[in-house]
Design a protein around this motif. Structure first.
Motif, PDB file in Angstrom:
ATOM      1  N   PHE A  94       0.904  -1.348   0.086  1.00 13.18           N
ATOM      2  CA  PHE A  94      -0.243   0.021   0.079  1.00 13.18           C
ATOM      3  C   PHE A  94       0.943   1.389   0.006  1.00 13.18           C
ATOM      4  CE2 PHE A  94      -3.418  -2.896   0.630  1.00 13.18           C
ATOM      5  CZ  PHE A  94      -4.533  -2.009   0.170  1.00 13.18           C
ATOM      6  N   MET A  95       2.020   0.990   0.490  1.00 18.40           N
ATOM      7  CA  MET A  95       2.782   2.386   0.342  1.00 18.40           C
ATOM      8  C   MET A  95       3.331   2.446  -0.885  1.00 18.40           C
ATOM      9  SD  MET A  95       6.681   2.919   2.222  1.00 18.40           S
ATOM     10  CE  MET A  95       7.408   1.586   1.484  1.00 18.40           C
ATOM     11  N   MET A  96       3.506   1.693  -1.756  1.00 21.84           N
ATOM     12  CA  MET A  96       3.755   1.820  -3.285  1.00 21.84           C
ATOM     13  C   MET A  96       2.667   2.456  -3.881  1.00 21.84           C
ATOM     14  SD  MET A  96       5.254  -2.006  -4.482  1.00 21.84           S
ATOM     15  CE  MET A  96       6.690  -2.672  -3.542  1.00 21.84           C
ATOM     16  N   ILE A  97       1.516   1.900  -3.443  1.00 26.27           N
ATOM     17  CA  ILE A  97       0.056   2.490  -4.080  1.00 26.27           C
ATOM     18  C   ILE A  97       0.020   4.085  -3.613  1.00 26.27           C
ATOM     19  CG2 ILE A  97      -2.411   2.624  -4.141  1.00 26.27           C
ATOM     20  CD1 ILE A  97      -2.244  -0.388  -3.843  1.00 26.27           C
ATOM     21  N   ARG A  98      -0.096   4.353  -2.349  1.00 27.37           N
ATOM     22  CA  ARG A  98      -0.098   5.690  -1.683  1.00 27.37           C
ATOM     23  C   ARG A  98       1.036   6.553  -2.042  1.00 27.37           C
ATOM     24  NH1 ARG A  98      -2.338   3.441   4.135  1.00 27.37           N
ATOM     25  NH2 ARG A  98      -4.349   2.367   3.456  1.00 27.37           N
ATOM     26  N   GLY A  99       1.979   6.177  -2.537  1.00 30.94           N
ATOM     27  CA  GLY A  99       3.214   6.959  -2.715  1.00 30.94           C
ATOM     28  C   GLY A  99       3.434   7.375  -4.189  1.00 30.94           C
ATOM     29  N   GLY A 100       2.560   6.979  -4.861  1.00 31.92           N
ATOM     30  CA  GLY A 100       2.328   7.357  -6.421  1.00 31.92           C
ATOM     31  C   GLY A 100       3.428   6.403  -7.266  1.00 31.92           C
ATOM     32  N   HIS A 101       3.616   5.336  -6.802  1.00 33.84           N
ATOM     33  CA  HIS A 101       4.578   4.490  -7.548  1.00 33.84           C
ATOM     34  C   HIS A 101       4.058   3.532  -8.652  1.00 33.84           C
ATOM     35  CE1 HIS A 101       7.779   6.037  -4.752  1.00 33.84           C
ATOM     36  NE2 HIS A 101       6.890   5.637  -3.834  1.00 33.84           N
ATOM     37  N   ILE A 102       2.757   3.506  -8.630  1.00 32.95           N
ATOM     38  CA  ILE A 102       1.883   2.494  -9.661  1.00 32.95           C
ATOM     39  C   ILE A 102       1.561   3.566 -10.781  1.00 32.95           C
ATOM     40  CG2 ILE A 102       0.103   0.729  -9.867  1.00 32.95           C
ATOM     41  CD1 ILE A 102       2.454  -0.104  -8.082  1.00 32.95           C
ATOM     42  N   ASP A 103       1.805   2.977 -11.955  1.00 31.97           N
ATOM     43  CA  ASP A 103       1.486   3.994 -13.001  1.00 31.97           C
ATOM     44  C   ASP A 103       0.007   3.786 -13.505  1.00 31.97           C
ATOM     45  OD1 ASP A 103       4.039   4.634 -13.520  1.00 31.97           O
ATOM     46  OD2 ASP A 103       4.496   2.681 -14.366  1.00 31.97           O
ATOM     47  N   TYR A 104      -0.490   2.578 -13.721  1.00 28.76           N
ATOM     48  CA  TYR A 104      -1.869   2.386 -14.039  1.00 28.76           C
ATOM     49  C   TYR A 104      -2.562   1.223 -13.236  1.00 28.76           C
ATOM     50  CZ  TYR A 104      -0.652   4.384 -18.434  1.00 28.76           C
ATOM     51  OH  TYR A 104      -0.107   4.917 -19.473  1.00 28.76           O
ATOM     52  N   CYS A 105      -3.893   1.593 -12.973  1.00 27.89           N
ATOM     53  CA  CYS A 105      -4.510   0.538 -12.250  1.00 27.89           C
ATOM     54  C   CYS A 105      -6.135   0.046 -13.399  1.00 27.89           C
ATOM     55  CB  CYS A 105      -5.091   0.866 -10.803  1.00 27.89           C
ATOM     56  SG  CYS A 105      -6.369   2.008 -10.734  1.00 27.89           S
ATOM     57  N   VAL A 106      -6.440  -1.119 -13.437  1.00 32.07           N
ATOM     58  CA  VAL A 106      -7.565  -1.525 -13.997  1.00 32.07           C
ATOM     59  C   VAL A 106      -8.488  -1.958 -13.102  1.00 32.07           C
ATOM     60  CG1 VAL A 106      -8.398  -2.684 -15.949  1.00 32.07           C
ATOM     61  CG2 VAL A 106      -6.092  -2.098 -16.062  1.00 32.07           C
ATOM     62  N   LEU A 107      -9.696  -1.279 -12.798  1.00 33.30           N
ATOM     63  CA  LEU A 107     -10.799  -1.741 -12.067  1.00 33.30           C
ATOM     64  C   LEU A 107     -12.187  -1.856 -12.596  1.00 33.30           C
ATOM     65  CD1 LEU A 107     -10.038   1.312  -9.444  1.00 33.30           C
ATOM     66  CD2 LEU A 107      -9.396  -1.223  -9.282  1.00 33.30           C
ATOM     67  N   GLY A 108     -12.852  -2.753 -11.925  1.00 36.69           N
ATOM     68  CA  GLY A 108     -14.272  -2.885 -12.486  1.00 36.69           C
ATOM     69  C   GLY A 108     -15.181  -1.586 -11.932  1.00 36.69           C
ATOM     70  N   ALA A 109     -16.475  -1.748 -12.344  1.00 37.17           N
ATOM     71  CA  ALA A 109     -17.313  -0.607 -11.964  1.00 37.17           C
ATOM     72  C   ALA A 109     -18.724  -0.916 -11.837  1.00 37.17           C
ATOM     73  CB  ALA A 109     -16.960   0.358 -12.725  1.00 37.17           C
ATOM     74  N   PHE A 110     -19.431  -0.431 -10.931  1.00 38.10           N
ATOM     75  CA  PHE A 110     -20.871  -0.322 -10.877  1.00 38.10           C
ATOM     76  C   PHE A 110     -21.539   0.658 -11.742  1.00 38.10           C
ATOM     77  CE2 PHE A 110     -20.520  -2.579  -6.711  1.00 38.10           C
ATOM     78  CZ  PHE A 110     -20.756  -3.887  -7.034  1.00 38.10           C
ATOM     79  N   GLN A 111     -20.728   1.965 -11.519  1.00 37.95           N
ATOM     80  CA  GLN A 111     -21.362   3.111 -12.359  1.00 37.95           C
ATOM     81  C   GLN A 111     -19.936   4.122 -12.388  1.00 37.95           C
ATOM     82  OE1 GLN A 111     -24.142   4.841  -9.305  1.00 37.95           O
ATOM     83  NE2 GLN A 111     -25.994   4.076 -10.613  1.00 37.95           N
ATOM     84  N   VAL A 112     -19.937   4.708 -13.638  1.00 42.99           N
ATOM     85  CA  VAL A 112     -18.842   5.855 -13.735  1.00 42.99           C
ATOM     86  C   VAL A 112     -19.733   7.091 -14.239  1.00 42.99           C
ATOM     87  CG1 VAL A 112     -16.995   6.669 -15.050  1.00 42.99           C
ATOM     88  CG2 VAL A 112     -17.258   4.012 -14.633  1.00 42.99           C
ATOM     89  N   SER A 113     -19.200   8.274 -13.736  1.00 36.92           N
ATOM     90  CA  SER A 113     -20.283   9.273 -14.151  1.00 36.92           C
ATOM     91  C   SER A 113     -19.473  10.061 -15.428  1.00 36.92           C
ATOM     92  CB  SER A 113     -20.217  10.292 -12.843  1.00 36.92           C
ATOM     93  OG  SER A 113     -19.225  10.974 -12.978  1.00 36.92           O
ATOM     94  N   GLN A 114     -20.145  11.021 -15.857  1.00 41.08           N
ATOM     95  CA  GLN A 114     -19.785  11.752 -16.896  1.00 41.08           C
ATOM     96  C   GLN A 114     -18.668  12.638 -16.699  1.00 41.08           C
ATOM     97  OE1 GLN A 114     -23.262  13.690 -18.291  1.00 41.08           O
ATOM     98  NE2 GLN A 114     -23.047  15.415 -16.800  1.00 41.08           N
ATOM     99  N   GLU A 115     -18.411  12.800 -15.333  1.00 41.76           N
ATOM    100  CA  GLU A 115     -17.079  13.618 -14.933  1.00 41.76           C
ATOM    101  C   GLU A 115     -15.766  12.595 -14.605  1.00 41.76           C
ATOM    102  OE1 GLU A 115     -18.258  16.485 -12.086  1.00 41.76           O
ATOM    103  OE2 GLU A 115     -19.261  17.707 -13.527  1.00 41.76           O
TER     104      GLU A 115
END
Length: 217
Positions: A94-115
């Motif tokens: 999680f330090m890698m994630i929170r520290g901005g060391h991961i370039d991309y993540c691919v996630l699923g979604a229930f909803q995505v808004s137009q913004e």
């Protein structure tokens, strides 16, 4: 709403994402459909996959006779490890994630808004089981957020909406949306269609999308 056009198979959608992620990127894959991306990396491209339970260098799903019961991803599914992979504590992950060391993540979604708001951890219904996992950390700490999902729910309701009605994972965090019908980019809080599946026309796509869509031409 009855959808008469199936569009792309989700493996093909995952392949599109794998093609779009630049060589040399560090990538986290969400649980479920996002895991398909690891199986479609083009030959010659190096992508370093990170799983939040403590592995950097996750490989594709192993063959049944090569499964290591102690080697799993965050979704408790068997994975392989590429040469040079490393293992570490959950907190370091999680330090890698929170520290901005991961370039991309691919996630699923229930909803995505137009913004570009994302809701992917709870439907908010009384009997639903909350499962936020590391999603909030990922959308806050990762540089680029790609969503892979079906365009409609099983009930035929749009997942791409004007405003999310489910509890948010993050606001203005999604960069691209990949569905079985189209590839859509979020630019300045607007949705721009980059590609549509064979047989899908813009007017049809808009009719199954609650949010307003735009083209770059």
């Amino acid at each position: 709403m009855e959808l008469k056009i199936t569009g792309w198979d989700m493996n093909l959608v995952a392949q599109k994402i794998a093609n779009d992620i630049p060589d040399g990127s560090y990538v986290n894959l969400g649980i479920g459909i996002p895991e398909l991306v690891a199986n479609h990396i083009p030959k010659g491209k190096e992508i370093i996959f990170h799983t939040e339970n403590g592995l950097l260098g996750m490989g594709p799903q192993p063959e049944p006779d090569k499964i290591d019961p102690e080697l799993i991803n965050a979704g408790k599914k068997s994975v392989s490890a590429i040469p040079g992979a490393c293992y570490f504590h959950h907190a370091d992950s999680f330090m890698m994630i929170r520290g901005g060391h991961i370039d991309y993540c691919v996630l699923g979604a229930f909803q995505v808004s137009q913004e570009g708001d994302l809701a992917n951890w709870s439907t908010g219904e009384p009997n639903s089981v909350p499962a936020v996992g590391g999603a909030m950390d990922l959308v806050a700490g990762v540089k680029n957020v790609f969503v892979i999902t079906t365009h409609l729910t099983k009930k035929g309701e749009p997942k791409i909406v004007k405003e999310c009605t489910y509890p948010l994972t993050g606001k203005n965090v999604v960069n691209k949306i990949y569905t079985n019908l189209a590839v859509i980019e979020v630019i300045d809080k607007k949705l721009f269609v980059l590609e549509m599946a064979p047989g899908v026309e813009f007017n049809f796509l808009q009719s199954v999308t609650e949010a307003e869509l735009h083209t770059k031409t």
